[in-house]
Design a protein around this motif. Structure first.
Motif, PDB file in Angstrom:
ATOM      1  N   ASP A 111      21.807  23.556   0.135  1.00 27.20           N
ATOM      2  CA  ASP A 111      21.390  22.541  -0.496  1.00 27.20           C
ATOM      3  C   ASP A 111      21.761  21.052   0.171  1.00 27.20           C
ATOM      4  OD1 ASP A 111      20.388  21.107  -2.774  1.00 27.20           O
ATOM      5  OD2 ASP A 111      22.220  20.877  -3.382  1.00 27.20           O
ATOM      6  N   ASP A 129       8.871  24.860  -6.359  1.00 23.37           N
ATOM      7  CA  ASP A 129       9.498  25.140  -7.636  1.00 23.37           C
ATOM      8  C   ASP A 129       8.651  25.202  -8.807  1.00 23.37           C
ATOM      9  OD1 ASP A 129      12.261  24.797  -6.967  1.00 23.37           O
ATOM     10  OD2 ASP A 129      12.402  22.728  -7.294  1.00 23.37           O
ATOM     11  N   ALA A 146      19.875  20.695   3.747  1.00 23.37           N
ATOM     12  CA  ALA A 146      18.534  20.161   3.759  1.00 23.37           C
ATOM     13  C   ALA A 146      18.187  18.621   3.787  1.00 23.37           C
ATOM     14  CB  ALA A 146      18.044  20.960   2.486  1.00 23.37           C
ATOM     15  N   SER A 177      14.177  27.041   1.238  1.00 27.20           N
ATOM     16  CA  SER A 177      15.042  26.862   0.365  1.00 27.20           C
ATOM     17  C   SER A 177      15.079  27.168  -1.261  1.00 27.20           C
ATOM     18  CB  SER A 177      15.738  25.268   0.496  1.00 27.20           C
ATOM     19  OG  SER A 177      14.873  24.552  -0.017  1.00 27.20           O
ATOM     20  N   GLN A 178      13.719  26.927  -1.671  1.00 22.08           N
ATOM     21  CA  GLN A 178      13.435  26.964  -2.841  1.00 22.08           C
ATOM     22  C   GLN A 178      13.077  28.375  -3.380  1.00 22.08           C
ATOM     23  OE1 GLN A 178      14.524  24.561  -5.222  1.00 22.08           O
ATOM     24  NE2 GLN A 178      15.128  23.727  -3.214  1.00 22.08           N
ATOM     25  N   ALA A 219      12.036  23.133   3.139  1.00 18.97           N
ATOM     26  CA  ALA A 219      12.014  23.040   1.742  1.00 18.97           C
ATOM     27  C   ALA A 219      11.445  24.270   1.096  1.00 18.97           C
ATOM     28  CB  ALA A 219      11.193  21.883   1.711  1.00 18.97           C
ATOM     29  N   GLY A 224       9.058  21.141  -1.593  1.00 14.93           N
ATOM     30  CA  GLY A 224      10.137  21.661  -2.324  1.00 14.93           C
ATOM     31  C   GLY A 224       9.808  21.726  -3.817  1.00 14.93           C
TER      32      GLY A 224
END
Length: 464
Positions: free
Chosen positions: A345, A376, A348, A235-236, A232, A372
């Motif tokens: 995306d 962000d 995940a 991915s961000q 998470a 996540g």
């Protein structure tokens, strides 16, 4: 909101106040949703998320000052993030194994579709130029529609059969599973086998400890939390939100005004929607891990292109800019989202929903999504300061971390594609936690492998 001074520039506290409107309610919305999911059911969490989101959206739309707006943005964020945490859990527990990736992958599709709709509404209401507050109240008011729809159809939505079994509601679980598979005899035969496996597993899972201490000390549980929470974060760390926000600077450099910048943003998000649908098709064909590896490698490539263009042609932007170089930077944004959406995306949400056992699924998925959200928040809060002080070098963060993440995923992640949720445990070394394998169901119930006996007769009846 009185964020502009008489000179037309932002007030001294404008940046901090705008930053406070980012909907950081995730920090409270997700943990509460997690508790409701486990204690009262998946449908109850849907009701909670929708009700809080509805109140938050209404308050934002009606806000009379900045304090009121920030307070209700917190609620709107809490509802939105709670919705995001329940969606993959609920969907995974209803979907058949062979199509689970497709169904859960729709979380990413509709998430991107919602962002696209938000962009379209921003463009539509931007055209209202008479100074009316409808220009900003309108898009905020439209938010109320979707939680209201969810609440209106909630009565007809089934509860998760796996949650029912974990709370000893056997008859309800049986009816739900049978209704999900329709009247076809072959489908009902599979439904009986699936229910047999669910019951046997739930009987065992109810005896297991789901405390945070066990999650962190039991190696197989700890690995699940580790890989999902770190993915998470990774991915961000590809820079999705930051480069999206920076896009307007590039568009303006090419000579486009505010309206055209919004049009470009709409186009950017629309590309994401289209390719998210592609990812939803591929996730069950290629598998979760392969999509993750393809995604991290391709988005890193396009981030390198983006960083190179920004460093060479937009840091700083010259009086006579190199429009070809900046156009390439804009193109790189579009290529970036075209690869991010169907891979990083989509995979995940599917992966988070699959790796945790029944008694930890709500807690695990919610924790991963919370990681996540925090990533962000960190990157967006730091963006304005980073761009002001180190400029394009901030993008290097979004190259280095994904490269490390690519190696980490390749080495550490097992593939979950096609397995029943009850059998994923063996991938983490918990073979003794799998009560029944689907391939063995036809040979008869193995009652000696079931540690509790209260419902063995019912399991045998279902199998027969």
């Amino acid at each position: 909101m009185n964020l502009l001074g008489k000179d037309g520039h932002g007030t001294s506290d404008a940046d901090s106040l705008v930053g406070a409107t980012s909907g950081v309610g995730a920090v409270i919305g997700i943990p509460i949703g997690m508790w409701i999911m486990d204690r009262f059911g998946r449908r109850a969490c849907l009701a909670y998320a929708s009700a809080v989101g509805l109140v938050g959206a209404a308050g934002c739309c009606a806000a009379q000052n900045m304090a009121m707006f920030i307070a209700f943005r917190f609620l709107a964020g809490a509802g939105a993030w709670a919705s995001l945490s329940i969606a993959p859990v609920y969907t995974a527990e209803l979907a058949p194994p062979k199509l689970r990736g497709t169904f859960v992958g729709l979380t990413g599709v509709f998430l991107m579709l919602g962002q696209a709709l938000a962009s379209y509404m921003g463009l539509a209401f931007y055209s209202i130029r008479n100074g009316s507050s409808i220009q900003w109240r309108g898009p905020l008011g439209i938010q109320m529609l979707f939680p209201a729809i969810t609440l209106s159809v909630l009565y007809w939505l089934p509860e998760s059969p796996r949650w029912c079994l974990m709370h000893d509601r056997m008859d309800e679980a049986r009816k739900i599973v049978q209704s999900l598979h329709g009247d076809d005899p072959d489908s009902q035969q599979f439904a009986s086998a699936e229910l047999y496996q669910m019951i046997a597993q739930a009987e065992y899972d109810r005896t297991l400890d789901n405390s945070w201490r066990t999650c962190l000390t039991k190696p197989s549980y700890r690995k699940r939390f580790e890989i999902c929470c770190l993915y998470a974060f990774i991915s961000q760390s590809t820079g999705l939100l930051v480069i999206s926000a920076y896009g307007s600077v590039l568009y303006s450099t090419l000579g486009y005004g505010p309206r055209e910048q919004i049009v470009f943003q709409c186009g950017y998000i629309t590309v994401g929607v289209v390719f998210n649908i592609l990812g939803d098709v591929l996730v069950d064909l290629l598998g979760r891990k392969r999509l993750m590896l393809i995604g991290l490698s391709t988005v890193t490539f396009w981030m390198i292109i983006e960083t190179s263009m920004v460093a060479a042609f937009a840091s700083p932007i010259l009086a006579h800019p190199n429009t070809a170089g900046i156009a390439m930077a804009v193109s790189a944004l579009y290529f970036y989202i075209a690869f991010y959406a169907p891979t990083v995306d989509t995979a995940a949400f599917v992966y988070y929903s699959e790796v945790f056992p029944n008694h930890l699924r709500a807690k695990g998925v919610s924790t991963a999504i919370c990681f996540g959200a925090l990533a962000d928040l960190i990157y967006m809060q730091a963006a304005s300061t980073a761009f002001a002080n180190i400029g394009w070098k901030y993008f290097l963060v979004f190259i280095i971390i994904p490269v490390i993440g690519l190696i980490y995923v390749a080495v550490r992640f097992p593939e979950t594609n096609g397995l029943p949720l009850e059998e994923v445990a063996r991938l983490f070394g918990d073979q003794d936690h799998v009560m029944v394998y689907m391939e063995d169901v036809n040979s008869g119930p193995k009652t000696d492998s079931i540690t509790t006996t209260g419902n063995i007769r019912m399991i045998q009846d279902v199998a027969e």
